[in-house]
Design a protein around this motif. Structure first.
Motif, short mmCIF file in Angstrom:
data_model
loop_
_atom_site.label_atom_id
_atom_site.label_comp_id
_atom_site.label_asym_id
_atom_site.label_seq_id
_atom_site.Cartn_x
_atom_site.Cartn_y
_atom_site.Cartn_z
N SER A 68 0.87 -1.18 0.00
CA SER A 68 0.00 0.00 0.00
C SER A 68 0.90 1.22 0.00
N LEU A 79 -2.31 3.25 -3.76
CA LEU A 79 -2.33 1.79 -3.91
C LEU A 79 -2.69 1.19 -2.56
N ILE A 82 -1.77 -4.38 -2.65
CA ILE A 82 -1.37 -4.96 -3.94
C ILE A 82 -0.52 -6.21 -3.71
N ASN A 83 -0.92 -7.29 -4.35
CA ASN A 83 -0.14 -8.53 -4.38
C ASN A 83 0.10 -8.85 -5.84
N LEU A 84 1.37 -8.95 -6.22
CA LEU A 84 1.72 -9.13 -7.61
C LEU A 84 3.05 -9.88 -7.69
N LYS A 102 -0.51 3.21 -11.67
CA LYS A 102 0.45 2.48 -12.51
C LYS A 102 1.87 3.03 -12.36
N LEU A 105 3.35 2.40 -8.91
CA LEU A 105 3.83 1.02 -8.75
C LEU A 105 5.26 0.89 -9.28
#
Length: 183
Positions: A68, A79, A82-84, A102, A105
Protein backbone atom coordinates in the motif's frame (compact mmCIF):
# COMPACT_ATOMS: atom_id res chain seq x y z
CA UNK A 1 25.60 62.40 -41.90
CA UNK A 2 22.00 62.03 -40.77
CA UNK A 3 21.85 58.43 -42.06
CA UNK A 4 25.13 57.65 -40.31
CA UNK A 5 23.85 59.18 -37.04
CA UNK A 6 20.54 57.24 -37.20
CA UNK A 7 22.39 53.95 -37.88
CA UNK A 8 24.76 54.62 -34.95
CA UNK A 9 21.82 55.31 -32.60
CA UNK A 10 20.08 52.13 -33.80
CA UNK A 11 23.23 50.07 -33.21
CA UNK A 12 23.62 51.50 -29.70
CA UNK A 13 19.94 50.71 -28.96
CA UNK A 14 20.38 47.14 -30.22
CA UNK A 15 23.49 46.63 -28.11
CA UNK A 16 21.80 48.06 -25.00
CA UNK A 17 18.80 45.80 -25.63
CA UNK A 18 21.08 42.75 -25.97
CA UNK A 19 22.92 43.74 -22.78
CA UNK A 20 19.62 44.08 -20.90
CA UNK A 21 18.45 40.68 -22.20
CA UNK A 22 21.72 39.03 -21.12
CA UNK A 23 21.46 40.53 -17.63
CA UNK A 24 17.87 39.27 -17.24
CA UNK A 25 18.92 35.84 -18.56
CA UNK A 26 21.87 35.73 -16.16
CA UNK A 27 19.59 36.57 -13.24
CA UNK A 28 17.13 33.84 -14.24
CA UNK A 29 19.87 31.23 -14.65
CA UNK A 30 21.33 32.15 -11.27
CA UNK A 31 17.94 31.42 -9.68
CA UNK A 32 17.80 28.01 -11.39
CA UNK A 33 21.36 27.25 -10.30
CA UNK A 34 20.46 28.12 -6.70
CA UNK A 35 17.55 25.67 -6.88
CA UNK A 36 19.89 23.04 -8.34
CA UNK A 37 22.38 23.56 -5.49
CA UNK A 38 19.56 23.27 -2.93
CA UNK A 39 18.36 20.04 -4.56
CA UNK A 40 21.84 18.53 -4.64
CA UNK A 41 22.31 19.44 -0.98
CA UNK A 42 19.29 17.42 0.16
CA UNK A 43 19.95 14.28 2.16
CA UNK A 44 18.43 11.01 0.97
CA UNK A 45 15.11 10.28 2.67
CA UNK A 46 14.96 6.55 1.95
CA UNK A 47 15.92 4.42 4.92
CA UNK A 48 18.00 1.28 4.41
CA UNK A 49 17.36 -1.98 6.17
CA UNK A 50 20.43 -3.68 7.54
CA UNK A 51 22.30 -5.59 6.36
CA UNK A 52 22.77 -4.03 2.94
CA UNK A 53 22.90 -6.61 0.13
CA UNK A 54 24.36 -6.36 -3.37
CA UNK A 55 21.72 -6.46 -6.10
CA UNK A 56 22.29 -9.74 -7.91
CA UNK A 57 20.75 -10.34 -11.35
CA UNK A 58 17.15 -11.46 -11.00
CA UNK A 59 17.03 -15.28 -10.85
CA UNK A 60 13.35 -15.99 -10.22
CA UNK A 61 10.84 -13.23 -9.46
CA UNK A 62 9.83 -9.88 -8.03
CA UNK A 63 6.95 -9.92 -5.57
CA UNK A 64 4.73 -7.17 -4.21
CA UNK A 65 3.29 -8.44 -0.93
CA UNK A 66 0.33 -6.50 0.46
CA UNK A 67 1.83 -3.23 -0.80
CA UNK A 68 0.00 0.00 0.00
CA UNK A 69 1.19 3.53 -0.63
CA UNK A 70 0.16 7.12 -0.05
CA UNK A 71 2.21 10.22 -0.60
CA UNK A 72 1.61 11.64 2.89
CA UNK A 73 -0.17 10.77 6.13
CA UNK A 74 -3.05 13.10 5.18
CA UNK A 75 -3.44 11.82 1.59
CA UNK A 76 -5.65 8.98 0.41
CA UNK A 77 -4.03 5.68 -0.55
CA UNK A 78 -2.92 5.55 -4.19
CA UNK A 79 -2.33 1.79 -3.91
CA UNK A 80 -3.81 -0.51 -1.33
CA UNK A 81 -3.16 -4.20 -0.64
CA UNK A 82 -1.37 -4.96 -3.94
CA UNK A 83 -0.14 -8.53 -4.38
CA UNK A 84 1.72 -9.13 -7.61
CA UNK A 85 4.37 -11.55 -8.86
CA UNK A 86 6.55 -10.75 -11.87
CA UNK A 87 8.64 -13.70 -12.99
CA UNK A 88 12.06 -13.40 -14.61
CA UNK A 89 11.86 -13.03 -18.40
CA UNK A 90 8.19 -12.04 -18.14
CA UNK A 91 6.92 -8.84 -19.73
CA UNK A 92 4.31 -6.80 -17.94
CA UNK A 93 2.17 -3.93 -19.21
CA UNK A 94 0.29 -1.85 -16.65
CA UNK A 95 -2.96 -0.58 -18.12
CA UNK A 96 -5.59 1.51 -16.37
CA UNK A 97 -7.23 4.85 -15.91
CA UNK A 98 -5.23 7.98 -15.10
CA UNK A 99 -4.54 8.09 -11.39
CA UNK A 100 -4.98 4.33 -10.92
CA UNK A 101 -1.42 3.97 -9.55
CA UNK A 102 0.45 2.48 -12.51
CA UNK A 103 3.35 4.93 -12.40
CA UNK A 104 3.42 4.81 -8.61
CA UNK A 105 3.83 1.02 -8.75
CA UNK A 106 6.86 1.41 -11.03
CA UNK A 107 8.30 4.18 -8.84
CA UNK A 108 7.99 1.91 -5.81
CA UNK A 109 9.83 -0.88 -7.63
CA UNK A 110 12.62 1.55 -8.59
CA UNK A 111 12.72 2.78 -4.96
CA UNK A 112 11.90 6.38 -5.70
CA UNK A 113 9.58 5.80 -2.74
CA UNK A 114 9.15 3.05 -0.18
CA UNK A 115 5.76 1.42 0.40
CA UNK A 116 3.68 2.79 3.23
CA UNK A 117 2.78 -0.82 4.04
CA UNK A 118 3.90 -4.21 2.77
CA UNK A 119 7.11 -5.18 1.03
CA UNK A 120 8.63 -5.62 -2.40
CA UNK A 121 10.89 -8.64 -2.74
CA UNK A 122 13.67 -9.24 -5.29
CA UNK A 123 14.26 -13.01 -5.29
CA UNK A 124 12.98 -13.06 -1.71
CA UNK A 125 15.04 -10.08 -0.46
CA UNK A 126 13.23 -6.90 0.58
CA UNK A 127 14.47 -4.21 -1.82
CA UNK A 128 14.99 -1.87 1.14
CA UNK A 129 18.16 -3.92 1.78
CA UNK A 130 19.59 -2.60 -1.53
CA UNK A 131 21.24 0.71 -2.30
CA UNK A 132 18.70 2.51 -4.54
CA UNK A 133 21.34 3.37 -7.17
CA UNK A 134 22.39 -0.29 -7.45
CA UNK A 135 18.78 -1.46 -7.76
CA UNK A 136 18.04 1.12 -10.46
CA UNK A 137 20.90 -0.28 -12.56
CA UNK A 138 18.93 -3.56 -12.74
CA UNK A 139 15.58 -2.03 -13.73
CA UNK A 140 14.36 -0.42 -16.92
CA UNK A 141 10.98 1.31 -17.15
CA UNK A 142 9.11 3.29 -19.77
CA UNK A 143 6.90 5.82 -18.01
CA UNK A 144 4.05 7.94 -19.36
CA UNK A 145 6.34 10.73 -20.55
CA UNK A 146 7.22 8.99 -23.81
CA UNK A 147 10.00 10.53 -25.84
CA UNK A 148 11.35 9.44 -29.19
CA UNK A 149 15.08 10.08 -29.38
CA UNK A 150 16.47 11.03 -32.78
CA UNK A 151 19.40 8.63 -32.39
CA UNK A 152 20.58 5.43 -34.00
CA UNK A 153 19.30 2.05 -32.74
CA UNK A 154 22.73 1.46 -31.18
CA UNK A 155 22.57 4.76 -29.31
CA UNK A 156 18.99 4.15 -28.14
CA UNK A 157 20.00 0.75 -26.71
CA UNK A 158 23.17 2.25 -25.25
CA UNK A 159 21.16 4.84 -23.33
CA UNK A 160 19.92 1.97 -21.14
CA UNK A 161 23.36 1.82 -19.50
CA UNK A 162 25.35 4.84 -20.65
CA UNK A 163 28.71 3.49 -19.49
CA UNK A 164 28.48 0.83 -22.25
CA UNK A 165 27.19 3.06 -25.06
CA UNK A 166 30.33 2.39 -27.15
CA UNK A 167 30.50 -1.38 -26.39
CA UNK A 168 29.12 -2.78 -29.66
CA UNK A 169 29.26 -6.52 -28.71
CA UNK A 170 27.30 -5.76 -25.54
CA UNK A 171 24.75 -3.66 -27.44
CA UNK A 172 24.33 -6.46 -30.01
CA UNK A 173 23.79 -8.98 -27.19
CA UNK A 174 21.14 -6.77 -25.58
CA UNK A 175 19.43 -6.31 -28.96
CA UNK A 176 19.38 -10.11 -29.37
CA UNK A 177 17.97 -10.61 -25.83
CA UNK A 178 15.05 -8.23 -26.47
CA UNK A 179 14.38 -9.47 -29.99
CA UNK A 180 15.43 -6.44 -32.06
CA UNK A 181 18.74 -7.77 -33.40
CA UNK A 182 17.35 -8.08 -36.96
CA UNK A 183 16.43 -4.40 -36.88
Amino acid sequence: DVAFYIEAVRNVQNQLGALSWNLVSLSERTLFFTQYQNLMGLSPTLKHLEPTHPVEPLRDRIEFKNVSFRYSEEADYVLQGINLTIRKDESLALVGLNGAGKTTLVKLLARFYDPTEGEILWDGIDIRHFEPEDLRKRIGAVLQDFMKYDLSARENIGLGDIQYIEDMPRIQQVAKEVGVDDF
